[in-house]
Design a protein around this motif. Sequence first.
Motif, short mmCIF file in Angstrom:
data_model
loop_
_atom_site.label_atom_id
_atom_site.label_comp_id
_atom_site.label_asym_id
_atom_site.label_seq_id
_atom_site.Cartn_x
_atom_site.Cartn_y
_atom_site.Cartn_z
N VAL A 47 0.86 -1.18 0.00
CA VAL A 47 0.00 0.00 0.00
C VAL A 47 0.89 1.24 0.00
CG1 VAL A 47 -1.68 1.32 1.35
CG2 VAL A 47 -1.85 -1.18 1.25
N LYS A 48 0.63 2.18 -0.89
CA LYS A 48 1.43 3.41 -0.89
C LYS A 48 0.75 4.48 -0.06
CE LYS A 48 -0.19 5.02 -5.45
NZ LYS A 48 0.26 5.36 -6.82
N ARG A 49 1.58 5.29 0.60
CA ARG A 49 1.10 6.38 1.45
C ARG A 49 1.35 7.71 0.74
NH1 ARG A 49 0.87 4.81 6.65
NH2 ARG A 49 -0.87 6.28 6.63
N PHE A 50 0.41 8.65 0.89
CA PHE A 50 0.58 9.96 0.27
C PHE A 50 -0.05 11.02 1.17
CE2 PHE A 50 -2.85 7.53 -1.72
CZ PHE A 50 -3.97 8.33 -1.47
N ASN A 51 -0.03 12.27 0.71
CA ASN A 51 -0.52 13.40 1.53
C ASN A 51 0.17 13.45 2.89
OD1 ASN A 51 -2.21 14.14 -0.55
ND2 ASN A 51 -4.03 13.18 0.33
N HIS A 52 1.50 13.36 2.86
CA HIS A 52 2.26 13.42 4.10
C HIS A 52 2.19 14.82 4.72
CE1 HIS A 52 3.67 9.63 2.63
NE2 HIS A 52 4.57 9.48 3.58
N ASN A 53 2.41 14.85 6.01
CA ASN A 53 2.47 16.11 6.74
C ASN A 53 3.93 16.38 7.09
OD1 ASN A 53 2.08 18.35 8.33
ND2 ASN A 53 1.02 17.27 9.99
N ASN A 54 4.55 17.34 6.40
CA ASN A 54 5.98 17.62 6.57
C ASN A 54 6.82 16.36 6.42
OD1 ASN A 54 8.31 19.17 7.06
ND2 ASN A 54 8.23 18.75 9.26
N GLY A 55 6.51 15.59 5.38
CA GLY A 55 7.32 14.42 5.07
C GLY A 55 7.00 13.16 5.85
N ILE A 56 6.02 13.23 6.78
CA ILE A 56 5.69 12.10 7.63
C ILE A 56 4.22 11.73 7.42
CG2 ILE A 56 5.59 11.22 10.00
CD1 ILE A 56 8.44 11.89 9.05
N ALA A 57 3.93 10.45 7.25
CA ALA A 57 2.54 10.01 7.13
C ALA A 57 1.81 10.34 8.42
CB ALA A 57 2.50 8.51 6.86
N PRO A 58 0.67 11.01 8.35
CA PRO A 58 -0.02 11.42 9.57
C PRO A 58 -0.52 10.23 10.37
CG PRO A 58 -1.39 11.87 7.65
CD PRO A 58 -0.04 11.45 7.14
N TYR A 59 -0.59 10.40 11.67
CA TYR A 59 -1.09 9.37 12.58
C TYR A 59 -2.53 9.03 12.20
CZ TYR A 59 -3.03 7.56 16.97
OH TYR A 59 -3.70 6.82 17.91
N ASN A 60 -2.86 7.73 12.15
CA ASN A 60 -4.19 7.36 11.67
C ASN A 60 -5.31 7.69 12.65
OD1 ASN A 60 -4.03 5.29 13.56
ND2 ASN A 60 -3.63 3.69 12.08
#
Length: 351
Positions: free
Chosen positions: A231-244
Amino acid sequence: MNRIAILYQAQITPVKDGIQKPMKPGGYSDSGADIAFELIKNNINVITPVENPNQNNDKDWVFPDTKIGIEAALQKGAKIFWLNTVLYKHHNIENYFNKGLEFVGQTTKLVDVYDDKMFTNSLLKSNNIPIPKNELITIENYNNLLLELEFPVVLKPIRGRGSQGVTKIENSKELTNNLNKIFKKSSYGNAAYVEQYLYGQEITITVMPQGNYVINNKKEYFNRPWCLPAVKRFNHNNGIAPYNGTVAVMENSEVLSDKELQTTEIQEVYEHCIKSAQLIEIKAPIRIDCRANDEGKYFLFDLNMKPNMTGPSRPHRKKQDSLTLLSARKIGWNYFDLLSNILNQKWKFNS
């Protein structure tokens, strides 16, 4: 099938070697309730703490992982415990390992050892599995820190939980400020670590343990761990995947396309993930987060011993697919299929 009780984390884990693992609000009672509701809906024999659980009240569906909670489940006839909680050495459940019961989840020893990300990184590196460069930072040395890594770096808790407490750091002043905050709060204990920031695509891979599965109505036996589609992650917050807990994973994650899944880079990282799962001898799914460098080579940066297992079983939880469920849908599984296949991997303790 024997009666199943689902446990949730009722209290924060003990400090280990000065390191504290943060506790999720509710202690995974939300995903535990999702699991219980879905299994009961499909006529699986799940017991609950109350006779007529309210679908909106998570803790009506799950038992606390305390001695009192476990004993209450046993009084109601539980023979299988689904360990939807954070485990550690000397956890209460160890007192019941030799009672002829069955369990869904990891062993306490496995989680206790491999939840330490620095230890796990060292193990992977020694077995030629690619991980980002990293450095340990302690409360004793952080004021006189001379990093070998170049900025930006990623600051992480040693016994973290998802992306909670994970921060991209651009310079030494920012690093010092963030370390001051986390050591003052003691949220994660007296040490943390930094790793090199990778600029490529981030993916998450769920690794299933070896065993018997049903896929497309056919029984299959896997003689080693195996990977669900990445699964790819996108829409990061300052380079980090946001906490779910802040952003639903359905809003920033999707399974790779068929063409992407067949690339050499993805097939290679699958093998690294399988080898990692073999090294630690998993008994239940783990989730491995990976990120590519500028050349597209993937590095494993987080082995999550307890992937979230939320799902859209209850009417008010329709957007609660976990990363693992997103991945499972690609091979034709719905939420119940995923849970029933996980349940099929239940085990008994062998002393």
